[in-house]
Every structure is written in C-alpha cells, then in structure tokens.
Design a protein around this motif. Structure first.
Motif, PDB file in Angstrom:
ATOM      1  N   ASP A   1       0.838  -1.215   0.000  1.00 48.77           N
ATOM      2  CA  ASP A   1       0.000   0.000   0.000  1.00 48.77           C
ATOM      3  C   ASP A   1       0.871   1.263   0.000  1.00 48.77           C
ATOM      4  O   ASP A   1       0.652   2.194   0.787  1.00 48.77           O
ATOM      5  CB  ASP A   1      -0.939   0.000   1.210  1.00 48.77           C
ATOM      6  CG  ASP A   1      -2.097   0.988   1.030  1.00 48.77           C
ATOM      7  OD1 ASP A   1      -2.405   1.330  -0.132  1.00 48.77           O
ATOM      8  OD2 ASP A   1      -2.673   1.428   2.048  1.00 48.77           O
ATOM      9  N   ILE A   2       1.864   1.283  -0.899  1.00 51.24           N
ATOM     10  CA  ILE A   2       2.745   2.443  -1.026  1.00 51.24           C
ATOM     11  C   ILE A   2       2.006   3.552  -1.772  1.00 51.24           C
ATOM     12  O   ILE A   2       1.484   3.317  -2.868  1.00 51.24           O
ATOM     13  CB  ILE A   2       4.037   2.075  -1.787  1.00 51.24           C
ATOM     14  CG1 ILE A   2       4.763   0.927  -1.084  1.00 51.24           C
ATOM     15  CG2 ILE A   2       4.935   3.293  -1.939  1.00 51.24           C
ATOM     16  CD1 ILE A   2       5.284   1.256   0.284  1.00 51.24           C
ATOM     17  N   PRO A   3       1.933   4.770  -1.235  1.00 47.19           N
ATOM     18  CA  PRO A   3       1.208   5.850  -1.907  1.00 47.19           C
ATOM     19  C   PRO A   3       1.990   6.385  -3.106  1.00 47.19           C
ATOM     20  O   PRO A   3       3.230   6.314  -3.123  1.00 47.19           O
ATOM     21  CB  PRO A   3       1.075   6.918  -0.819  1.00 47.19           C
ATOM     22  CG  PRO A   3       2.236   6.674   0.092  1.00 47.19           C
ATOM     23  CD  PRO A   3       2.463   5.190   0.077  1.00 47.19           C
ATOM     24  N   PRO A   4       1.316   6.943  -4.098  1.00 45.91           N
ATOM     25  CA  PRO A   4       2.003   7.481  -5.278  1.00 45.91           C
ATOM     26  C   PRO A   4       3.035   8.539  -4.925  1.00 45.91           C
ATOM     27  O   PRO A   4       4.078   8.646  -5.578  1.00 45.91           O
ATOM     28  CB  PRO A   4       0.862   8.070  -6.110  1.00 45.91           C
ATOM     29  CG  PRO A   4      -0.357   7.347  -5.668  1.00 45.91           C
ATOM     30  CD  PRO A   4      -0.141   7.042  -4.224  1.00 45.91           C
ATOM     31  N   GLU A   5       2.759   9.323  -3.880  1.00 47.60           N
ATOM     32  CA  GLU A   5       3.669  10.406  -3.496  1.00 47.60           C
ATOM     33  C   GLU A   5       5.051   9.875  -3.111  1.00 47.60           C
ATOM     34  O   GLU A   5       6.060  10.568  -3.289  1.00 47.60           O
ATOM     35  CB  GLU A   5       3.087  11.199  -2.320  1.00 47.60           C
ATOM     36  CG  GLU A   5       1.808  11.951  -2.634  1.00 47.60           C
ATOM     37  CD  GLU A   5       0.590  11.043  -2.721  1.00 47.60           C
ATOM     38  OE1 GLU A   5       0.645   9.912  -2.164  1.00 47.60           O
ATOM     39  OE2 GLU A   5      -0.412  11.446  -3.355  1.00 47.60           O
ATOM     40  N   ALA A   6       5.099   8.650  -2.585  1.00 54.46           N
ATOM     41  CA  ALA A   6       6.374   8.076  -2.149  1.00 54.46           C
ATOM     42  C   ALA A   6       7.278   7.712  -3.315  1.00 54.46           C
ATOM     43  O   ALA A   6       8.470   7.437  -3.128  1.00 54.46           O
ATOM     44  CB  ALA A   6       6.119   6.839  -1.286  1.00 54.46           C
TER      45      ALA A   6
END
Length: 290
Positions: free
Chosen positions: A245-250
């Motif tokens: 569940d890595i966010p796009p911002e990362a």
C-alpha cells in the motif's frame, strides 16, 4: 499442414500479451515463409513468453528447448545411451537386442514427429558455443535428420513454427541468420508499457500507475546503470507496491538526496547499481550543504 492453412492462422496477440504491430507482422511473416523467427531484445522483454502466447493464440502445442552452455545441437535430435545398453547386455536383458530402446528423443525429434503442427521454442541460443547454430542449419532447412544407430531418417510430419530467442550475448553466424526471419523487441514505450501493466493489474489506480511508470523510466535513464530493470521486474515492483500500500507520493523523486525508490530490490539486481544510487544521493547531500 498445408501452406494455405499455415497462412490462414494469424497471430494478433492474446489477452495476456500486448503485441506491437511490428511484432505481429514478424510472427506472421515467419509462419508464412516457414522460416524460424529469431527474436532478440533485452532480457525481460517477453521473448520466451512470446512462444507460449503464439502457441495459445494459434491453438498449437508448445515444445520448449531451453539452451544451456553445455547444450549441443545433437541433444535436440537424439542421444544414444550406450552405457545403459552395455549394462543391460551384462545383465542379459532382452531389450538389449533392439538398439532403438536406447535412443532418447530430443526436442526436434518430438516436434518433427508430432501428429499436428507445434510451436518449437529454442530459448537463448546464444548461451551455447558458437558452433551450435551452424550445427542445426541442415535440420532446420530440410526438416529432417538421420539416426545412424537405427539407420532411419526422421522427417517432419508438419513443419513446426520455430521461435529462437537470443539475448545478444554472442554474434550468431551469418549462414544461420540468413535462414531466419529477424525481429528485435524494442523496450516498450510508456504508452505500451501502460497497456502491459493494465493486463496484469486491471484495477490499478491511475495515480499509482503514473507515478510508478515515471519512477521506473527515470531509473532506467540513470547514467552508469549496469542492469536496467526490465518489464518483468516492473510488474514485480508494482505488485509489491500494491501489497505494501505504497502511496504514489512516495515514488516521486522531489529530493535528489533520496533517489532510491521504495522496495528497490525488485528493480535493482546488483550491488554496483545500488552503490551508484547511494553515491548519487551522497553527492546530492554534499552539494546541499555547500
């Protein structure tokens, strides 16, 4: 199979395999000509998978011959097990009287004698020694070979659709190249890669897809990278991004001090490339302090 029937069966990709127009043209041209299709390209661009998808799309059985550094052309035809025959002879076995019992069929034998046309994959031909391709010229040309021990000739019942892959590790002989239809699989452009990812992750959020592709192509363009990540590695990476569940911002590199993407072990496969990114980040930090 007649030449007319061969021409009627056309490869147009599958639900799982996004084939470009030039690749489809190459496959269908090789089938129509009855020539082996020699496919080159970066590792991980789908060369081996292509054979499986051609077989599925055309409704043909698939025979796979994966080449190693020790593979000889003879292994694809047949092998005579003289040791087993000698042992059986010493034991007084009845089967020793028929030498055919000690002939082990190779992949070409299986492809030639199959009751229907098959797709034959000769995978990573450049792993073998330089004489390997030349040693197969006659058999692939005439679609037959002689078995000296049994004095028989094995002829192709149906000319197989032959796909040969190469990672370009060695130059192939000119005489061999002349007998093949050649296609180079270029690394997919972002638009094509988006289609490929969509096949494997149809419900992937657009923002994550855009961020992942952006980070992936930026990473591939880093000067000095020893091994650029491939399509298969991108798919592994995206799978991990979804699981964790890595966010796009990362994934967006806003600071050069943190160039290595999360879960980079799916993309960078040797210590030299990891050290390269660590050095770049170190230099960025030092410049920031200056």
């Amino acid at each position: 199979m007649s030449e007319t029937m061969q021409a009627a069966a056309r490869f147009e990709g599958t639900e799982r395999y996004v084939a470009t127009e030039d690749l489809m043209v190459a496959v269908n041209a090789a089938v129509a000509l009855g020539r082996p299709l020699l496919v080159k390209g970066e590792p991980g661009t789908g060369k081996t998978v292509l054979a499986r998808e051609i077989a599925e799309a055309l409704g043909k059985p698939l025979i796979e011959w994966h080449i190693k550094s020790t593979t000889k052309a003879q292994h694809g035809l047949y092998e005579y097990d003289a040791v087993a025959r000698l042992r059986d002879g010493q034991l007084g076995e009845e089967r020793v009287k028929d030498i055919a019992n000690y002939i082990q069929h190779g992949k070409l034998w299986d492809a030639f004698t199959a009751p229907e046309q098959v797709v034959l994959l000769i995978d990573e031909i450049d792993k073998a020694d330089i004489e390997f391709p030349n040693d197969l010229l006659l058999e692939l040309d005439r679609m037959e070979f002689h078995v000296y021990e049994t004095r028989e000739t094995v002829r192709a019942v149906h000319r197989p659709i032959v796909l040969i892959t190469s990672n370009n590790e060695k130059e192939l002989p000119d005489a061999f190249l002349r007998r093949c239809f050649f296609h180079y699989i270029r690394f997919p452009e972002p638009e094509v890669m988006e289609q490929i990812v969509d096949v494997h992750f149809p419900n992937l959020k657009k923002r994550l897809l855009a961020a992942a592709l952006g980070a992936f192509y930026e990473l591939r363009e880093v000067p000095g990278l020893k091994k650029k990540p491939s399509t298969s590695e991108l798919l592994d990476w995206i799978k991990l991004l979804v699981i964790e569940d890595i966010p796009p911002e990362a994934l967006k590199v806003t600071d050069k001090k943190d160039l290595i993407p999360p879960l980079y072990g799916a993309l960078l496969k040797n210590e030299q490339d990891v050290h390269l990114f660590e050095r770049l980040a170190f230099l960025a930090r030092r410049e920031g302090r200056a």
